[in-house]
Design a protein around this motif. Structure first.
Motif, mmCIF file in Angstrom:
data_model
loop_
_atom_site.group_PDB
_atom_site.id
_atom_site.type_symbol
_atom_site.label_atom_id
_atom_site.label_comp_id
_atom_site.label_asym_id
_atom_site.label_seq_id
_atom_site.Cartn_x
_atom_site.Cartn_y
_atom_site.Cartn_z
ATOM 1 N N CYS A 1 2.289 1.645 -3.405
ATOM 2 C CA CYS A 1 1.288 2.157 -4.355
ATOM 3 C C CYS A 1 1.121 3.660 -4.224
ATOM 4 O O CYS A 1 0.769 4.341 -5.197
ATOM 5 C CB CYS A 1 -0.061 1.463 -4.115
ATOM 6 S SG CYS A 1 -0.130 -0.239 -4.695
ATOM 7 N N TRP A 2 1.342 4.201 -3.022
ATOM 8 C CA TRP A 2 1.211 5.637 -2.804
ATOM 9 C C TRP A 2 2.325 6.415 -3.514
ATOM 10 O O TRP A 2 2.091 7.504 -4.033
ATOM 11 C CB TRP A 2 1.213 5.920 -1.311
ATOM 12 C CG TRP A 2 1.453 7.343 -0.904
ATOM 13 C CD1 TRP A 2 2.462 7.801 -0.101
ATOM 14 C CD2 TRP A 2 0.684 8.506 -1.256
ATOM 15 N NE1 TRP A 2 2.375 9.160 0.060
ATOM 16 C CE2 TRP A 2 1.290 9.626 -0.643
ATOM 17 C CE3 TRP A 2 -0.439 8.709 -2.050
ATOM 18 C CZ2 TRP A 2 0.805 10.916 -0.794
ATOM 19 C CZ3 TRP A 2 -0.938 9.998 -2.196
ATOM 20 C CH2 TRP A 2 -0.320 11.083 -1.572
ATOM 21 N N LYS B 1 1.696 7.739 -6.948
ATOM 22 C CA LYS B 1 0.509 8.589 -6.980
ATOM 23 C C LYS B 1 0.812 10.015 -6.514
ATOM 24 O O LYS B 1 -0.006 10.925 -6.716
ATOM 25 C CB LYS B 1 -0.586 8.001 -6.084
ATOM 26 C CG LYS B 1 -1.136 6.672 -6.552
ATOM 27 C CD LYS B 1 -2.090 6.079 -5.542
ATOM 28 C CE LYS B 1 -3.444 6.743 -5.613
ATOM 29 N NZ LYS B 1 -4.170 6.396 -6.835
ATOM 30 N N LEU C 1 -7.571 9.086 -1.040
ATOM 31 C CA LEU C 1 -6.540 10.020 -1.522
ATOM 32 C C LEU C 1 -6.733 10.338 -3.002
ATOM 33 O O LEU C 1 -6.481 11.454 -3.449
ATOM 34 C CB LEU C 1 -5.148 9.430 -1.279
ATOM 35 C CG LEU C 1 -4.673 9.409 0.175
ATOM 36 C CD1 LEU C 1 -3.470 8.493 0.341
ATOM 37 C CD2 LEU C 1 -4.323 10.813 0.647
ATOM 38 N N THR C 2 -7.177 9.341 -3.754
ATOM 39 C CA THR C 2 -7.377 9.533 -5.195
ATOM 40 C C THR C 2 -8.578 10.429 -5.487
ATOM 41 O O THR C 2 -8.568 11.190 -6.457
ATOM 42 C CB THR C 2 -7.577 8.165 -5.874
ATOM 43 O OG1 THR C 2 -6.447 7.330 -5.595
ATOM 44 C CG2 THR C 2 -7.721 8.302 -7.374
ATOM 45 N N ALA D 1 -5.335 -1.647 -6.630
ATOM 46 C CA ALA D 1 -4.474 -1.757 -5.456
ATOM 47 C C ALA D 1 -5.278 -2.134 -4.222
ATOM 48 O O ALA D 1 -4.840 -2.954 -3.398
ATOM 49 C CB ALA D 1 -3.736 -0.435 -5.226
ATOM 50 N N THR D 2 -6.461 -1.554 -4.080
ATOM 51 C CA THR D 2 -7.319 -1.854 -2.930
ATOM 52 C C THR D 2 -7.763 -3.312 -2.941
ATOM 53 O O THR D 2 -7.760 -3.984 -1.907
ATOM 54 C CB THR D 2 -8.545 -0.927 -2.927
ATOM 55 O OG1 THR D 2 -8.107 0.441 -2.885
ATOM 56 C CG2 THR D 2 -9.434 -1.196 -1.727
ATOM 57 N N ALA E 1 -5.999 2.853 -8.146
ATOM 58 C CA ALA E 1 -6.393 2.808 -6.731
ATOM 59 C C ALA E 1 -7.356 1.655 -6.468
ATOM 60 O O ALA E 1 -7.253 0.965 -5.439
ATOM 61 C CB ALA E 1 -7.024 4.133 -6.318
ATOM 62 N N LEU F 1 -6.358 4.568 -0.052
ATOM 63 C CA LEU F 1 -5.815 4.938 -1.363
ATOM 64 C C LEU F 1 -6.912 5.528 -2.245
ATOM 65 O O LEU F 1 -6.685 6.480 -2.996
ATOM 66 C CB LEU F 1 -5.179 3.720 -2.044
ATOM 67 C CG LEU F 1 -3.768 3.319 -1.591
ATOM 68 C CD1 LEU F 1 -3.342 2.035 -2.297
ATOM 69 C CD2 LEU F 1 -2.761 4.432 -1.851
ATOM 70 N N PHE G 1 -4.324 8.094 6.465
ATOM 71 C CA PHE G 1 -3.456 7.128 5.791
ATOM 72 C C PHE G 1 -2.181 6.905 6.602
ATOM 73 O O PHE G 1 -1.809 5.763 6.906
ATOM 74 C CB PHE G 1 -3.122 7.650 4.394
ATOM 75 C CG PHE G 1 -2.331 6.688 3.544
ATOM 76 C CD1 PHE G 1 -2.801 5.421 3.280
ATOM 77 C CD2 PHE G 1 -1.115 7.072 2.977
ATOM 78 C CE1 PHE G 1 -2.077 4.526 2.479
ATOM 79 C CE2 PHE G 1 -0.390 6.197 2.184
ATOM 80 C CZ PHE G 1 -0.871 4.927 1.939
ATOM 81 N N GLY H 1 2.929 0.386 -10.138
ATOM 82 C CA GLY H 1 2.102 1.578 -10.034
ATOM 83 C C GLY H 1 2.089 2.442 -11.275
ATOM 84 O O GLY H 1 1.026 2.774 -11.814
ATOM 85 N N VAL I 1 0.829 -1.202 0.000
ATOM 86 C CA VAL I 1 0.000 0.000 0.000
ATOM 87 C C VAL I 1 0.869 1.261 0.000
ATOM 88 O O VAL I 1 0.603 2.217 -0.725
ATOM 89 C CB VAL I 1 -0.967 -0.005 1.204
ATOM 90 C CG1 VAL I 1 -1.726 1.316 1.291
ATOM 91 C CG2 VAL I 1 -1.956 -1.165 1.096
#
Length: 397
Positions: free
Chosen positions: A36-37, A40, A100-101, A177-178, A174, A97, A116, A161, A33
């Motif tokens: 993945c951030w 982004k 945040l997106t 990833a989730t 996102a 995530l 987060f 990513g 996770v």
């Protein structure tokens, strides 16, 4: 089947157990996770119209969230056991995530980033506590490999990513990833070790140590983790803005860093057994210095990514050695030494990126990455302290 596993006294359990698999998956999920951030961040900054300094302040909000939630998680672990806390915090991590997106403005972005950072940090504490309990039940050291799985998760998250964002878009990334993070958690869920709570543990008023050794080790952890935070939070933006890298390529900086870090953490115990803590730390620090300098002086994105990879080789075992040494200081309770080093180390990784953002606003990221080796010289200077780590396993991101 309840995951209470206790090896008979003096007997080691098998190398791979259900509970070890579960806690390894938790580390993998957490690292995934966070990874993945990383790719982004450039989109997050552009969408909310943030300058480098403003993004640095937002990343500081992430750090504040972690520092607020970490001690709360520790208290809840004492009351309920680590399995309850790690399950709760992992579930809370899952939607963030997406939050945040989809954040439409700076205020909602800051709230999402605080949550987060808070739940990632709280889950970090809980999964480490669970790993300690698994170690005790197995009578076998597993901490280094657990942190290697965290780095592996970071590699998968950041490596895929940029490519996924380019193909599916920022929201599609996102969502995917989730789903993947939820799968990791679902597999681990029934196998987690159910460690007992400690409600009777008395809260002693622990005085801060008056001897310099734990504070020096804390500075070593701090100066080792600042470069790690710099690559995580600013590597993609550096490659994108100053190296003109594509979105897919800009995500590979942290991916290369995570890849070499994961490999070296899986090998870390063997290397330290052969070379000892002092020599291992010195070699790692030299790799980290060389990698940072290469990244800062690189003529193009590909060479900068190579620099981040070399830096990952170096940083990989610097923090675990500092943590190990802190838990083995003569005449000092392990918990006290580790708490000092943990707090100093994590605060550096979480808070320093905002300072880096302010400096980069005026000088650019290349200058920042060129200056970071100065911190690593301190680690090299006090590397002799790593002899306390010999014979003890430790961990840290």
């Amino acid at each position: 089947m309840d995951s209470h596993v206790n090896a008979p006294p003096g007997v080691r359990s098998g190398f791979i157990t259900r509970t070890r698999t579960a806690v390894s998956l938790l580390f993998l999920m957490n690292g995934f996770v966070v990874g993945c951030w990383a790719p982004k961040i450039p989109d997050f900054a552009e969408r909310l119209g943030l300058t480098k300094f403003q993004l640095g302040l937002m990343i500081l909000v992430f750090g504040v969230g972690s520092l607020v939630m970490m001690p709360i998680a520790g208290a809840q672990i004492a009351r309920h056991g680590s399995r309850v806390v790690v399950r709760a915090t992992a579930v809370c991590v899952l939607p963030l995530l997406l939050a945040l997106t989809l954040a439409p403005n700076v205020i909602t972005g800051a709230i999402a980033l605080f949550l987060f950072g808070g739940f990632i940090g709280a889950m970090d504490v809980a999964m480490n506590a669970n790993a300690v309990s698994v170690e005790k039940s197995m009578r076998r050291a597993i901490m280094s490999s657990c942190h290697a799985f965290w780095s592996l998760g970071g590699l998968i998250g950041s490596g895929l990513g940029g490519v996924v964002i380019a193909k599916l878009g920022i929201l599609g990334h996102a969502q995917l990833a989730t789903v993947l993070a939820a799968i990791f958690l679902a597999i681990a869920w029934p196998m987690m070790l159910a460690d007992p709570p400690h409600p009777d543990a008395k809260k002693e008023k622990t005085k801060l140590p008056m001897v310099p050794l734990p504070w020096l080790l804390g500075l070593m952890a701090l100066f080792s983790m600042v470069p790690e935070g710099a690559v995580l939070d600013w590597g993609a933006l550096y490659l994108r803005q100053e190296m003109d890298a594509s979105i897919a390529l800009s995500g590979l900086g942290f991916a290369a860093f995570s890849a070499t870090m994961a490999i070296m953490r899986f090998a870390g115990d063997l290397v330290r057994d052969r070379l000892g803590g002092v020599k291992t730390l010195r070699i790692c620090t030299l790799f980290a210095i060389a990698g940072m300098l290469l990244a800062s002086l690189a003529p193009d994105a590909e060479i900068a990514i190579l620099g981040f990879a070399l830096c990952g080789i170096g940083i990989s075992n610097m923090v675990p050695i500092a943590f190990s040494a802190a838990g083995n200081i003569p005449g000092l309770k392990p918990g006290i030494g580790i708490s000092v080093v943990t707090t100093m180390g994590y605060s550096g990784m979480l808070v320093a990126p905002s300072v880096i953002g302010f400096v980069a606003e005026h000088s650019g990221f290349a200058v920042v990455f060129m200056a970071l080796p100065v911190l690593l010289l301190f680690v090299l200077m006090f590397s002799k302290l790593a002899h306390y780590a010999d014979g003890v396993s430790g961990g840290g991101h």
